[in-house]
Design an enzyme around this catalytic site. Structure first.
Site, PDB file in Angstrom:
ATOM      1  N   ALA A 110       0.867  -1.174   0.000  1.00 29.71           N
ATOM      2  CA  ALA A 110       0.000   0.000   0.000  1.00 29.71           C
ATOM      3  C   ALA A 110       0.910   1.232   0.000  1.00 29.71           C
ATOM      4  O   ALA A 110       2.117   1.109   0.213  1.00 29.71           O
ATOM      5  CB  ALA A 110      -0.897  -0.018   1.229  1.00 29.71           C
TER       6      ALA A 110
ATOM      7  N   GLN B 168       1.290   3.306   2.161  1.00 27.79           N
ATOM      8  CA  GLN B 168       1.958   3.433   3.473  1.00 27.79           C
ATOM      9  C   GLN B 168       2.690   2.147   3.863  1.00 27.79           C
ATOM     10  O   GLN B 168       2.882   1.866   5.060  1.00 27.79           O
ATOM     11  CB  GLN B 168       0.950   3.835   4.560  1.00 27.79           C
ATOM     12  N   SER B 169       3.113   1.379   2.890  1.00 29.71           N
ATOM     13  CA  SER B 169       3.799   0.118   3.181  1.00 29.71           C
ATOM     14  C   SER B 169       5.150   0.332   3.876  1.00 29.71           C
ATOM     15  O   SER B 169       6.027   1.029   3.352  1.00 29.71           O
ATOM     16  CB  SER B 169       4.027  -0.629   1.857  1.00 29.71           C
ATOM     17  N   ASN B 170       5.295  -0.282   5.049  1.00 26.77           N
ATOM     18  CA  ASN B 170       6.598  -0.259   5.739  1.00 26.77           C
ATOM     19  C   ASN B 170       7.610  -1.076   4.942  1.00 26.77           C
ATOM     20  O   ASN B 170       8.779  -0.728   4.851  1.00 26.77           O
ATOM     21  CB  ASN B 170       6.470  -0.875   7.142  1.00 26.77           C
TER      22      ASN B 170
ATOM     23  N   ALA C  20       7.775  -1.647   1.683  1.00 28.18           N
ATOM     24  CA  ALA C  20       8.284  -0.968   0.480  1.00 28.18           C
ATOM     25  C   ALA C  20       9.327   0.073   0.873  1.00 28.18           C
ATOM     26  O   ALA C  20      10.395   0.173   0.252  1.00 28.18           O
ATOM     27  CB  ALA C  20       7.114  -0.337  -0.276  1.00 28.18           C
TER      28      ALA C  20
END
Ligand SMILES: Cc1ncc(COP(=O)(O)O)c(C=O)c1O
Length: 349
Positions: free
Chosen positions: A81, A83-85, A87
């Site tokens: 997403a 807000q992916s940690n 990524a």
């Protein structure tokens, strides 16, 4: 047989890029232990490095990036997403290892922010190539398919141009990434032993299941009898544990072990995610404030706050017996505190 020695030897047979800061601290939460009548420890994977924010992904990415380097890849693709940690940590760790990172991110919030926030802001600072796929009212899974298709086309194009592209699944959830948590389990057990302690229960937040797969594999490899309680942060079927067990068993084979994980070796706690992923709950908000005000430690609204609230409920309701030794695995996610208001909820009130 010395299981710890064997496990460490096996883990050394696979590639790893040592980028994070390990071992992470493990310490007792004295105030909350007194309050709740259990012996509560916290494993600080919020402090894994490599940037300011840490988290569980650094453990997985050490093995994934190690594999990519060993096999001569120059570009890393991954998903999540906005807000992916995972990524964001991928971008950080690729930079540290001289690899290009390309992120395909699904925008679930449908917000028109003036400027990117939290992890998306960090992705920009880190200079990752970012492709945003708006969910536009679609189910997340549908937008994910579009992201995968766009990524596939870009990989095809870049490979024609002579690049070697390594595609990491969402959350780094495969047998290579999960190996990081076999290592994590050994690290935690060793630290507990040094404190003359033995964990009865381990609680952590679970999403894709990659962390759980590694913990379950570590538990099997080290013949530990702690019960792993995984608090889901999004709706999941119990059958998902079959997929998790498969990843765990592939990780065990990867390091040369013939131990086996069964779905029944894990406990899924399915009732603490509220209305869904990235949707705050009153209980998680209270848990975030309780931990912050009792111990000065911060957990996030999307993952660790929900896991902590699930653990508190299991202890308070007597599901976890008084006097038990419990480890709460802090998997990071600090940046969630600074995400869009819809994700953060009312943690300041
Ligand atoms: C902070 C945090 N905790 C827990 C998880 C869950 O880990 P996994 O996807 O391996 O289940 C994630 C990632 O999804 C995360 O970013």
């Amino acid at each position: 047989m010395d299981h710890m020695k064997t496990a460490k030897e096996m883990l050394q047979t696979v590639p790893r890029s040592r980028i994070g800061f390990f071992p992470t601290p493990l310490h007792r939460l004295n105030n909350i232990s007194n309050d709740l009548g259990v012996n509560l420890y916290i494993k600080r994977d919020d402090m894994t490095g490599v940037n300011l924010f840490g988290g569980n992904k650094v453990r997985k990415l050490e093995f994934l990036i190690g594999y990519a380097k060993e096999h001569g890849y120059d570009t890393v693709f991954t998903f999540g997403a906005t807000q992916s940690n995972h990524a964001m940590e991928t971008a950080s760790m690729c930079n540290a290892q001289g690899l290009k990172s390309i992120l395909y991110l699904v925008d679930l919030t449908e917000q028109k922010e003036e400027r990117p926030k939290a992890n998306l802001l960090l992705d920009m600072i880190l200079g990752a190539e970012v492709h945003i796929i708006p969910a536009n009212g679609r189910e997340e899974a549908e937008a994910d398919l579009e992201a995968e298709e766009l990524c596939r086309k870009q990989v095809e194009q870049m490979e024609k141009e002579g690049h070697k592209c390594f595609v990491i699944p969402e959350g780094g959830a495969n047998y290579i990434g999960s190996t990081g948590f076999i290592n994590g389990y050994a690290e935690m057990l060793e630290q507990m032993e040094q404190l003359n302690e033995k964990p009865d229960y381990i609680f952590h937040a679970t999403g894709t299941g990659g962390t759980l797969a590694g913990l379950a594999a570590g538990r099997a490899l080290l013949e530990s009898d702690a019960s792993i309680y995984s608090v889901t942060v999004s709706p999941k079927e119990l059958s998902h544990l079959e997929k998790v067990a498969n990843i765990a068993n592939e990780s065990l084979r990867y390091i040369g072990s013939d131990k086996t994980v069964l779905p029944s070796d894990m406990h899924y706690e399915l009732s603490y995610y509220g209305e869904g992923y990235e949707k705050p709950t009153k209980e998680a908000t209270e848990a975030i404030q309780y931990l912050a005000r009792k111990e000065g430690i911060i957990v996030d609204p999307v993952y660790t706050g929900k896991a902590f609230s699930g653990m508190l409920d299991c202890i308070r309701s007597g599901k976890i017996p008084q006097g038990s030794t419990v480890v709460f695995w802090h998997t990071g996610g600090a940046t969630g505190i600074f995400a869009e208001p819809e994700i953060v909820g009312e943690i300041w009130k």
